[in-house]
Design an enzyme around this catalytic site. Structure first.
Site, PDB file in Angstrom:
ATOM      1  N   CYS A 160      -2.761   4.224  14.931  1.00 45.75           N
ATOM      2  CA  CYS A 160      -2.600   3.148  15.921  1.00 45.75           C
ATOM      3  C   CYS A 160      -1.574   3.545  16.978  1.00 45.75           C
ATOM      4  CB  CYS A 160      -2.207   1.840  15.233  1.00 45.75           C
ATOM      5  SG  CYS A 160      -0.717   1.990  14.238  1.00 45.75           S
TER       6      CYS A 160
ATOM      7  N   GLU B  20      -6.489   3.027  19.591  1.00 45.80           N
ATOM      8  CA  GLU B  20      -6.554   3.403  18.171  1.00 45.80           C
ATOM      9  C   GLU B  20      -7.471   4.626  18.066  1.00 45.80           C
ATOM     10  OE1 GLU B  20      -5.552   0.766  15.709  1.00 45.80           O
ATOM     11  OE2 GLU B  20      -6.245   1.788  13.905  1.00 45.80           O
TER      12      GLU B  20
HETATM   13  C1  LIG Z   1      -2.001   0.319   9.824  1.00 46.01           C
HETATM   14  S1  LIG Z   1      -1.838  -0.500   8.269  1.00 46.01           S
HETATM   15  C2  LIG Z   1      -3.337   0.017   7.487  1.00 46.01           C
HETATM   16  C3  LIG Z   1      -3.749  -0.744   6.262  1.00 46.01           C
HETATM   17  C4  LIG Z   1      -5.193  -0.535   5.809  1.00 46.01           C
HETATM   18  N1  LIG Z   1      -5.589   0.849   5.850  1.00 46.01           N
HETATM   19  C5  LIG Z   1      -6.167  -1.383   6.599  1.00 46.01           C
HETATM   20  O1  LIG Z   1      -7.046  -0.832   7.279  1.00 46.01           O
HETATM   21  O2  LIG Z   1      -6.079  -2.638   6.513  1.00 46.01           O
HETATM   22  C6  LIG Z   1      -0.587   0.433   7.513  1.00 46.01           C
HETATM   23  C7  LIG Z   1      -0.288   0.059   6.089  1.00 46.01           C
HETATM   24  O3  LIG Z   1       0.762   0.926   5.610  1.00 46.01           O
HETATM   25  C8  LIG Z   1       1.608   0.189   4.741  1.00 46.01           C
HETATM   26  N2  LIG Z   1       2.886   0.930   4.728  1.00 46.01           N
HETATM   27  C9  LIG Z   1       3.900   0.885   5.611  1.00 46.01           C
HETATM   28  N3  LIG Z   1       4.855   1.772   5.288  1.00 46.01           N
HETATM   29  C10 LIG Z   1       4.430   2.404   4.159  1.00 46.01           C
HETATM   30  C11 LIG Z   1       4.980   3.425   3.335  1.00 46.01           C
HETATM   31  N4  LIG Z   1       6.157   3.976   3.622  1.00 46.01           N
HETATM   32  N5  LIG Z   1       4.277   3.831   2.271  1.00 46.01           N
HETATM   33  C12 LIG Z   1       3.064   3.277   1.976  1.00 46.01           C
HETATM   34  N6  LIG Z   1       2.496   2.296   2.710  1.00 46.01           N
HETATM   35  C13 LIG Z   1       3.170   1.859   3.800  1.00 46.01           C
HETATM   36  C14 LIG Z   1       1.652  -1.198   5.353  1.00 46.01           C
HETATM   37  O4  LIG Z   1       2.008  -2.159   4.384  1.00 46.01           O
HETATM   38  C15 LIG Z   1       0.216  -1.354   5.874  1.00 46.01           C
HETATM   39  O5  LIG Z   1      -0.596  -1.961   4.882  1.00 46.01           O
END
Ligand SMILES: C[S@@+](CC[C@H](N)C(=O)[O-])C[C@H]1O[C@@H](n2cnc3c(N)ncnc32)[C@H](O)[C@@H]1O
Length: 369
Positions: free
Chosen positions: A324, A358
């Site tokens: 993103c 994106e």
């Molecule tokens: C752009 S979103 C994508 C979520 C999913 N792939 C979707 O399409 O709905 C990024 C995700 O990364 C998680 N996230 C943020 N920091 C993280 C970390 N350090 N380790 C693992 N997950 C993380 C967030 O909670 C979020 O759900």
């Protein structure tokens, strides 16, 4: 753009026809990523109207009335709005009724500073945000209000959360002619543009060839995981948010899937586990060495991938990177393209009339000389 607030509102700032916007985004990404890719850039279009299933507005009060607000183009200022053409139809239809019913209700109106809408197949959730303590009569009032509008309502104040009814948010996605049911959280990440999300998942499925197991980092509630699971023997999917992982596990059952292991772990924790630097109770009964990953899927937040994640995923044949933020994607590609080459590049137009882009990139390991 066909919106009476265009020009003033700070949300949609990119003018011109949709074709012009598309050309601008393609030109930007082609130029910024020319050192990594000179093949065809796929572009997945969005509808210009009614595409956002999530929307947030401020609430402004004068002596008698309340009104929706958005941040203005001019920094630090707000504008009053009555409508927003980019919100999904059920939200657009509800917006005037919500305001009308709040206006006549002192308990629900007082010290309300914001509202959030989330529209999914099971209905609309409206979250009301307050600067006050919510007393014991509040839930009854909220229930009457929600029933009248045929929605679920949630009121939040510092340390308090009151629901009008039991919360069940289920969205249905159609991907490659199959319907998937996904349970969502009210307070965790969900893709805002449903139609483009469906195209993005289908594109990711199209990136899979010669597969064995998948490792997915940043999996959220299983948005990609569930529809991609049938392309793999086994899937290990991890995510930091507790509520997202709870829903991911529910989604596994809702869709009768039996080859995915969801784990709540940060990406860096998982890297430490793979390197056997730390032991985790959550992994007590799991042998990470049993997986044979042919593909890695990452969909990180705007900050992109950490060095430890890059070092780890470089060891695998295929990497599907959903991004993103083109700036951090470019930084990460500088590293990843030492071992891999970009074989597919796509733009998913999640946000028409904005500069937001994106991207989806498929990387394959470079052949050894
Ligand atoms: C752009 S979103 C994508 C979520 C999913 N792939 C979707 O399409 O709905 C990024 C995700 O990364 C998680 N996230 C943020 N920091 C993280 C970390 N350090 N380790 C693992 N997950 C993380 C967030 O909670 C979020 O759900």
């Amino acid at each position: 753009m066909n919106c009476i607030h265009f020009g003033e509102c700070g949300s949609c700032v990119l003018g011109g026809s949709y074709e012009e916007q598309k050309a601008l985004k393609i030109a930007k990404i082609s130029a910024d990523f020319s050192e990594f890719y000179d093949g065809e850039l796929e572009f997945f279009t969005s509808s210009e109207k009614n595409y956002r299933i999530r929307a947030e507005f401020g609430i402004w009060h004068d002596k008698y009335d309340i009104c929706y607000t958005m941040h203005a183009r001019q920094k630090g200022r707000k504008i009053f709005i009555n409508e927003c053409p980019k919100v999904a139809k059920p939200i657009a239809k509800l917006m005037p009724d919500v305001l009308k019913n709040l206006q006549s209700n002192e308990m629900l109106k007082t010290r309300l500073f914001g509202v959030e809408f989330l529209a999914c197949t099971s209905g609309v959730l409206l979250t009301l945000l307050y600067h006050k303590k919510l007393d014991e009569n509040f839930q009854n009032e909220l229930k009457v209000f929600a029933n009248k509008l045929n929605i679920t309502a949630l009121a939040r104040s510092r340390g308090q959360k009151i629901l009008s009814d039991e919360l069940s948010l289920i969205d249905e996605l159609e991907i490659d002619k199959k319907i998937y049911k996904l349970s969502l959280s009210e307070n965790a990440f969900t893709q805002p543009n449903k139609a483009v999300n469906e195209k993005m998942i289908s594109w990711a499925r199209g990136c899979v060839q010669n597969s064995s197991d998948l490792l997915e980092l940043y999996c959220g509630h299983g948005n990609f995981t569930i529809p991609l699971s049938s392309c793999f023997t086994r899937v290990l999917a991890t995510e930091i948010s507790k509520s997202s992982i709870l829903n991911a596990t529910k989604n596994y059952e809702l869709n009768n899937i039996n080859n995915v292991l969801f784990l709540r772990m940060s990406a860096d924790e998982l890297m430490s586990a793979f390197k056997k630097e730390r032991e985790f109770n959550r992994l007590r009964e799991i042998d990470l060495d049993e997986f044979n990953f042919s593909h890695i899927l990452v969909d990180p937040p705007r900050a992109g991938l950490s060095q430890s994640v890059i070092n780890f995923i470089k060891n695998y044949q295929n990497i599907i990177y959903i991004s993103c933020n083109p700036d951090t994607l470019k930084e990460n590609l500088l590293e990843l393209c030492k071992t891999h080459q970009v074989v597919k590049f796509a733009i998913f137009d999640q946000f028409a009339n904005t500069h937001h882009i994106e991207c989806g990139v498929l990387l394959r390991v470079k052949p050894r000389n």
